[in-house]
Enzyme design. Structure first.
Site, mmCIF file in Angstrom:
data_model
loop_
_atom_site.group_PDB
_atom_site.id
_atom_site.type_symbol
_atom_site.label_atom_id
_atom_site.label_comp_id
_atom_site.label_asym_id
_atom_site.label_seq_id
_atom_site.Cartn_x
_atom_site.Cartn_y
_atom_site.Cartn_z
ATOM 1 N N GLU A 34 0.877 -1.164 0.000
ATOM 2 C CA GLU A 34 0.000 0.000 0.000
ATOM 3 C C GLU A 34 0.918 1.218 0.000
ATOM 4 O OE1 GLU A 34 -2.767 0.325 3.268
ATOM 5 O OE2 GLU A 34 -3.471 2.248 2.488
ATOM 6 N N ARG A 54 5.747 -12.866 9.499
ATOM 7 C CA ARG A 54 6.406 -11.622 9.143
ATOM 8 C C ARG A 54 7.776 -11.555 9.816
ATOM 9 N NH1 ARG A 54 2.732 -7.789 9.444
ATOM 10 N NH2 ARG A 54 4.120 -6.042 9.687
ATOM 11 N N LYS A 59 4.525 0.920 9.352
ATOM 12 C CA LYS A 59 4.632 2.204 8.669
ATOM 13 C C LYS A 59 4.009 3.319 9.506
ATOM 14 C CE LYS A 59 3.141 0.227 4.858
ATOM 15 N NZ LYS A 59 2.672 -0.070 3.495
HETATM 16 P P1 ATP Z 1 3.106 -2.318 8.029
HETATM 17 O O1 ATP Z 1 2.283 -3.213 8.901
HETATM 18 O O2 ATP Z 1 4.545 -2.335 8.323
HETATM 19 O O3 ATP Z 1 2.583 -0.938 7.934
HETATM 20 P P2 ATP Z 1 1.793 -3.406 5.831
HETATM 21 O O4 ATP Z 1 1.597 -4.849 6.001
HETATM 22 O O5 ATP Z 1 0.644 -2.522 6.081
HETATM 23 O O6 ATP Z 1 3.056 -2.957 6.625
HETATM 24 P P3 ATP Z 1 1.801 -3.435 3.014
HETATM 25 O O7 ATP Z 1 2.156 -2.306 2.136
HETATM 26 O O8 ATP Z 1 0.392 -3.840 3.092
HETATM 27 O O9 ATP Z 1 2.347 -3.057 4.439
HETATM 28 O O10 ATP Z 1 2.734 -4.689 2.745
HETATM 29 C C1 ATP Z 1 3.049 -5.185 1.484
HETATM 30 C C2 ATP Z 1 3.433 -6.620 1.620
HETATM 31 O O11 ATP Z 1 4.552 -6.763 2.476
HETATM 32 C C3 ATP Z 1 2.310 -7.437 2.223
HETATM 33 O O12 ATP Z 1 2.166 -8.613 1.485
HETATM 34 C C4 ATP Z 1 2.767 -7.697 3.621
HETATM 35 O O13 ATP Z 1 2.250 -8.898 4.103
HETATM 36 C C5 ATP Z 1 4.284 -7.711 3.488
HETATM 37 N N1 ATP Z 1 4.923 -7.346 4.729
HETATM 38 C C6 ATP Z 1 4.698 -6.231 5.466
HETATM 39 N N2 ATP Z 1 5.439 -6.236 6.586
HETATM 40 C C7 ATP Z 1 6.160 -7.379 6.571
HETATM 41 C C8 ATP Z 1 7.114 -7.978 7.453
HETATM 42 N N3 ATP Z 1 7.471 -7.390 8.592
HETATM 43 N N4 ATP Z 1 7.642 -9.172 7.103
HETATM 44 C C9 ATP Z 1 7.303 -9.759 5.956
HETATM 45 N N5 ATP Z 1 6.418 -9.260 5.083
HETATM 46 C C10 ATP Z 1 5.841 -8.082 5.376
HETATM 47 MG MG MG Z 2 -1.168 -3.531 4.945
#
Ligand code: ATP
Ligand code: MG
Length: 555
Positions: free
Chosen positions: A33, A257, A267
């Site tokens: 996102e 994760r 984020k």
């Molecule tokens: P955050 O929780 O850090 O704000 P998010 O999951 O909202 O991150 P996205 O932009 O939705 O961020 O993530 C893009 C992809 O990266 C998704 O498939 C998510 O599952 C993966 N991802 C995010 N954080 C991690 C992590 N700590 N380890 C592995 N994969 C991750």
């Molecule tokens: Mg997300």
């Protein structure tokens, strides 16, 4: 000994699917996102998705899940593309969930028509209350029984902007008694009169992430849709939409994760650090973002090797940031040019070295490289800078550096013997005196003298100056996000140390952003983007040794 790496659980699934002829080629995607910069956790997801496609001859799309106009921005889209490229991956297609807004709208209409979606006029509070609890089923409301025609009419009017934000939502009509709360008539669309960074003001209703994500995978024929464990309960809903809409069956698989100690990784929290000015920006070298790691001097190889090593699992754990540092040290040791820099200088005067004489010594750029990485000239003269900590007025036993009467080798140059020192009125040592042994020159040493210590130095008249920035962990505790109170209370106040004037050897006149440097005994460094023609700024990527591991052992 070579170790055959066993398959991870996702690779096993893929190999079974390919063997069964379920797919000809696999298609994966990385779906960020665009509401912030990518962090090291995302790097794991990137390496996994792109890595699988490379391994099995498939392809990977970069898809921006941009369904929430309020928090998203083009700046983030640009940074994400830069980061994925920097990690060394090429996407097959650059796609946006917002490109599917019309398709998703049509899907919603289709569900309304078959009686599986309805417009609800309740407030968010009412909806939450009517959802029940994990142990009690939800209760319906009168809107659930609206006719198809009324729903079609209202949904169209939602789209046309006839209602205010929050006045109505579109919900899937599934099962208010489902043990899975996500199946209790989840929201599909909300009204938001907001400008979207790509579709502008074209839409005033936006699909919920849960109504966009799975269908976007389906539209793109994603065969293996990989996400983190928290999405397990959403899978049933994604499968339900796919089944009812009769569209391509993407399958979701969840992995743990990446969590890293001494930092935060959502984020939302990183944005707070930026907005509240605890750091200079998203790419402040202390941040766990990919942009920060790049600026700090990490190499894509080291990040990929780290991600490879931690692998994928189905259970969450916390990885020690020392492991990430191990991988960057390992890579930089192979590629870094060796240079000398004195961070905390005191002057060493070699009293028996002829005044005005200069010798151009020659030193290898990198003893780890095959041919030594070529050589550089290293001017030596009567006065050199050495580290203040390499001299002690009253050295203890086993201090193999300088002190009255002690001998040490100046790297690539001569053995010197300390003959005295000078102090200022405040009692600070301002000058150390020594005599050199002319026969002891490195490479042609016939002195027969053995010394235990070797120290680095920079010729005073040839030295250039630079600013050096040393970094420590941004947080004082392992899991700042899980401590009592605000995570920001656990910020390490000493995470940045700026040394405004250090002396560096003249070969660093030819410095470049792509190069990595090992300042002997001091760590790995790279040029920071704050540098200009007349001002060099270096970041320490990592020290040579893991000082925290030592600390941990002591305690
Ligand atoms: P955050 O929780 O850090 O704000 P998010 O999951 O909202 O991150 P996205 O932009 O939705 O961020 O993530 C893009 C992809 O990266 C998704 O498939 C998510 O599952 C993966 N991802 C995010 N954080 C991690 C992590 N700590 N380890 C592995 N994969 C991750
Ligand atoms: Mg997300």
């Amino acid at each position: 000994m070579s170790e055959e790496k066993s398959l991870n659980f996702i690779e096993e699934i893929i190999e079974q699917d390919l063997a069964a002829g379920k797919y000809k080629n696999i298609v994966t995607r990385f779906p960020p996102e665009p509401n912030g910069y990518l962090h090291i956790g995302h790097a794991k997801s990137i390496c996994l998705n792109f890595g699988l496609a490379i391994k099995y001859g498939g392809k990977t799309n970069l898809r921006f899940d941009d369904t929430n106009p309020v928090k998203e921005d083009q700046e983030y889209v640009d940074s994400i593309k830069e980061d994925v490229k920097w990690l060394g991956f090429e996407w097959a297609q650059e796609l946006y969930a917002s490109d599917y807004f019309q398709t998703l709208y049509d899907y919603a209409v289709k569900l309304i028509k078959i009686g599986l979606a309805y417009v609800d006029d309740s407030t968010p509070e009412e909806i939450a209350k009517q959802k029940g609890t994990p142990t009690e089923p939800g209760t319906g409301n009168e809107f659930r029984n609206r006719s198809v025609d009324e729903n079609l009419d209202l949904f169209e009017r939602m789209k046309n902007g006839e209602f205010k934000d929050g006045e109505r939502v579109l919900r899937a009509k599934i099962d208010l008694a489902s043990p899975n709360m996500h199946m209790r008539d989840p929201l599909m669309y909300r009204i938001k009169h907001a400008h979207h960074h790509r579709t502008g003001n074209e839409w005033c209703i936006y699909p919920m992430y849960d109504f966009a994500h799975g269908q976007s995978d389906s539209i793109e024929n994603i065969t293996h849709s990989l996400c983190t464990l928290e999405f397990i309960p959403h899978r049933e809903l994604y499968d339900w939409f796919i089944e009812k809409l009769e569209i391509f069956p993407s399958h979701q698989f969840e992995f743990a994760r990446l969590n890293l100690n001494y930092t935060v990784m959502s984020k939302r929290r990183l944005l707070q650090l930026v907005n509240d000015k605890h750091v200079e920006g998203w790419d402040d070298p202390r941040m766990p973002t990919i942009a920060a790691l790049r600026r700090r001097g990490y190499t894509p190889e080291s990040v990929r090797n780290f991600c490879d090593r931690i692998g994928v699992a189905k259970r969450e754990n916390i990885i020690d940031v020392g492991l990430l540092e191990f991988f960057v040290r390992e890579h930089l040791n192979k590629i870094a040019l060796r240079r000398m820099a004195v961070l905390d200088p005191v002057k060493l005067v070699i009293t028996n070295y002829p005044e005005g004489q200069v010798e151009q010594l020659v030193a290898e750029n990198n003893p780890e490289a095959e041919d030594g990485g070529g050589t550089r000239e290293l001017p030596f003269a009567r006065e050199v800078w050495i580290e203040r900590e390499d001299f002690m007025e009253e050295p203890p036993k086993k201090f193999f550096r300088l002190g009255p009467g002690l001998m040490v080798r100046l790297k690539h140059a001569y053995i010197v013997k300390c003959t005295g020192f000078k102090k200022d009125d405040a009692g600070n040592v301002v000058e150390v005196h020594a005599e050199y042994i002319p026969e002891s020159r490195s490479g042609s040493d016939t002195s027969g003298i053995n010394v235990k210590g070797t120290i680095h130095w920079v010729s005073v008249i040839h030295a250039l100056t630079a600013e050096v920035r040393l970094y420590d962990r941004l947080f004082k505790v392992e899991e700042p996000g899980n401590e009592e109170g605000d995570f920001k209370d656990y910020i390490n106040p000493d995470s940045l140390q700026v040394l405004p004037k250090v002396y560096i050897e003249p070969a660093l006149r030819h410095v470049s952003f792509g190069e990595r440097y090992q300042f002997l005994r001091k760590g790995y460094f790279c040029l920071d983007e704050d540098s200009s023609e007349d001002r060099l700024v270096f970041n320490r990527t990592v020290s040579l040794k893991d000082t925290w591991a030592k600390e941990a052992k002591k305690n």
